[in-house]
Every structure is written in C-alpha cells, then in structure tokens.
Design a protein around this motif. Structure first.
Motif: not given
Length: 259
Positions: A154-158
């Motif tokens: 995922s490229s979402a915030p960790l």
DNA sequence: ATTGTGGCCTGCCCGC
DNA sequence: TGCGGGCAGGCCACAA
C-alpha cells in the motif's frame, strides 16, 4: 478505549459463561444491531442457545453457540459486564460514571448470571454471524512474512495501513502511536516505502508492544501516552512531539527520532 | 480495486 | 453558575 488488549480482557472475563444457556435477551436499541441483524432477530434466535466458545479477532469478540455466532463490538466506550461485574472499570475517554441506562445489549442465563454491553456513546454494536473474512490477521499473531506483504502492499500512510482492520486486525489509535514511537518510524511515511529492515523492526516492535502493554493493563499504558497532549514532549529524547491528523486520527509522534 | 473524507454516536472539559 | 463548542475514535457510507 477498547483496542485488542481490552477486547482480549473482555473475552477472558466472559469465560465463566461457557456452557451456559441463554434464558432471555435484552436488546432495547435498534441502532445497536448491525448489518442485517435486528433486535427482534436477536431475541428470537439467541433465546435458548448454549455458549460453546469465546474467540477474538482484532477488536471483534465472537461468542460461539450451538446456534449462530454472536459478534460483539465495543466501539470506543463499550465495556462488558459479566455477572454484574466489570473487568475494566474505567476507559480512556469514557465516563467514570456507570449507568445501567447505557446497557445496549445483554443476555441472562438459565440458573443466573448475565453478559451485558454497557456503552455510553453507542459506538459499538451486535451482529449475528458477522463476516469474519472481512478482517485481516490478528496483530498479536501475524508472522513476519504476511506482515511484510501487508505493509508493502500500500502507498497509504503507514499508520492508516496498520489501522486498516481489513488488512491487520486489532490496532487502534493508541497502540499504533505507541508502536511507531517505539519503532522510530513516522506515521506519515508511505507504507510501501519501508525497507526490509524497517519492516522487521516494526513487526518485532508491534508484537512486543502488544505484549508489554497487555501485561501493564491496556492500550493506554504506553510510554508515549502521558505525552499525547498539545505541546507534549517526547519521553525518549525531550523533543517536541508533532501533532497532526494521520489516517483520519489525531496522531502524536516525535519530531526527532521517528523517521 | 485503493485511498481519502465526512458523519454518526454522546459525555466531558474548557473557556467565556 | 450555566452554557456552548470542540474533542475523542471505531466504523461505515460514499466519492474520486
């Protein structure tokens, strides 16, 4: 608030009801019946069933019976009462008051005793046969390899990735902030930007944090917790803490040691 | 599919 | 002293 540690404590507290048979159902709040479940259905289907098991996946508590599975969610302010006693008396951000008017769901058992959810803010809920496949693996049990795939995928915030219950079940706001504080990782990093070494460190730290805070008595017992206020300073190095909305939640992290 | 946003629920706390 | 706004976050609906 109840995260996986509190739900696990609730599950253990409920063990005395194993083998008991439900004599009546208290379901006064239609809002509290989630999914396709209705309060009429809860009353009709649960009366007479015997409790055969108690499980937990993330923040979801599952009561197995010789009928349907009963799924219990506690939201942010829900507490369990087993035979009128509460295993956790007070919750972060909840009230110290203890009003029976907040009983949103409960069952009485043949021969005495009861299991009740008391939830002032009605953020929890009850569902029959909840879809367990909608949850990712439990954060306390997940191993390094699947955990790495979850983080890398995922490229979402960790932080948002770690709190996505469909990918990893159990972490709430406090546990995630404490884990990232201990791991030295910034919550706004893109999840897929972590190096292998960082993923390993995060995995180790997460499991250790869950264990340590569990022993201390809950998700609010972290080292970062006292500093999670405006103007708070990092308990490790005294630097100013950042405060920002990450993944839709108020987030605190060290401006120095979390990268 | 993924990612982000806003709303829901209600009690408590702060400032005026 | 009373009042009102802001805040807490797990979960879900919805949008792009």
């Amino acid at each position: 608030m109840p995260e996986m540690l509190e739900i696990e404590a609730y599950r253990r507290a409920a063990e005395p009801v194993l083998g008991r048979t439900v004599s009546s159902v208290h379901a006064p709040d239609e809002w509290y019946a989630k999914g396709d479940t209705t309060t009429d259905q809860l009353r009709a289907v649960l009366t007479g069933v015997t409790v055969t098991g108690l499980r937990r996946i993330g923040k979801l508590m599952l009561v197995d019976t010789d009928g349907p599975v009963l799924g219990l969610r506690y939201g942010m302010t829900g507490r369990i009462l087993v035979d009128e006693a509460a295993p956790i008396e007070a919750l972060e951000y909840s009230s110290d008051r203890n009003d029976p008017a907040w009983d949103r769901f409960g069952v009485d058992f043949s021969g005495g005793g009861s299991l009740v959810i008391r939830d002032p803010r009605r953020l929890g809920g009850v569902e029959l046969d909840p879809d367990e496949s909608k949850l990712g693996p439990d954060a306390a049990a997940v191993t390094r390899t699947p955990f790495g795939a979850i983080v890398s995928g995922s490229s979402a915030p960790l932080k948002a990735r770690l709190m996505d219950q469909a990918k990893l079940a159990g972490l709430g706001n406090l546990l995630v902030d404490e884990t990232l504080f201990r791991a030295g990782l910034a919550p706004d990093r893109r999840a897929n930007s972590l190096a292998d070494e960082e993923i390993s460190r995060l995995h180790r730290t997460m499991r250790r944090t869950i264990m340590v805070l569990g022993e201390r008595g809950g998700s609010h017992t972290g080292d970062l917790q006292p500093a999670r206020v405006r103007g708070g300073l990092c308990p490790r190095d005294g630097a100013e803490l950042n405060r920002a909305d990450v993944g839709g939640r108020t987030t605190y992290w060290c401006s120095q040691h979390q990268h």
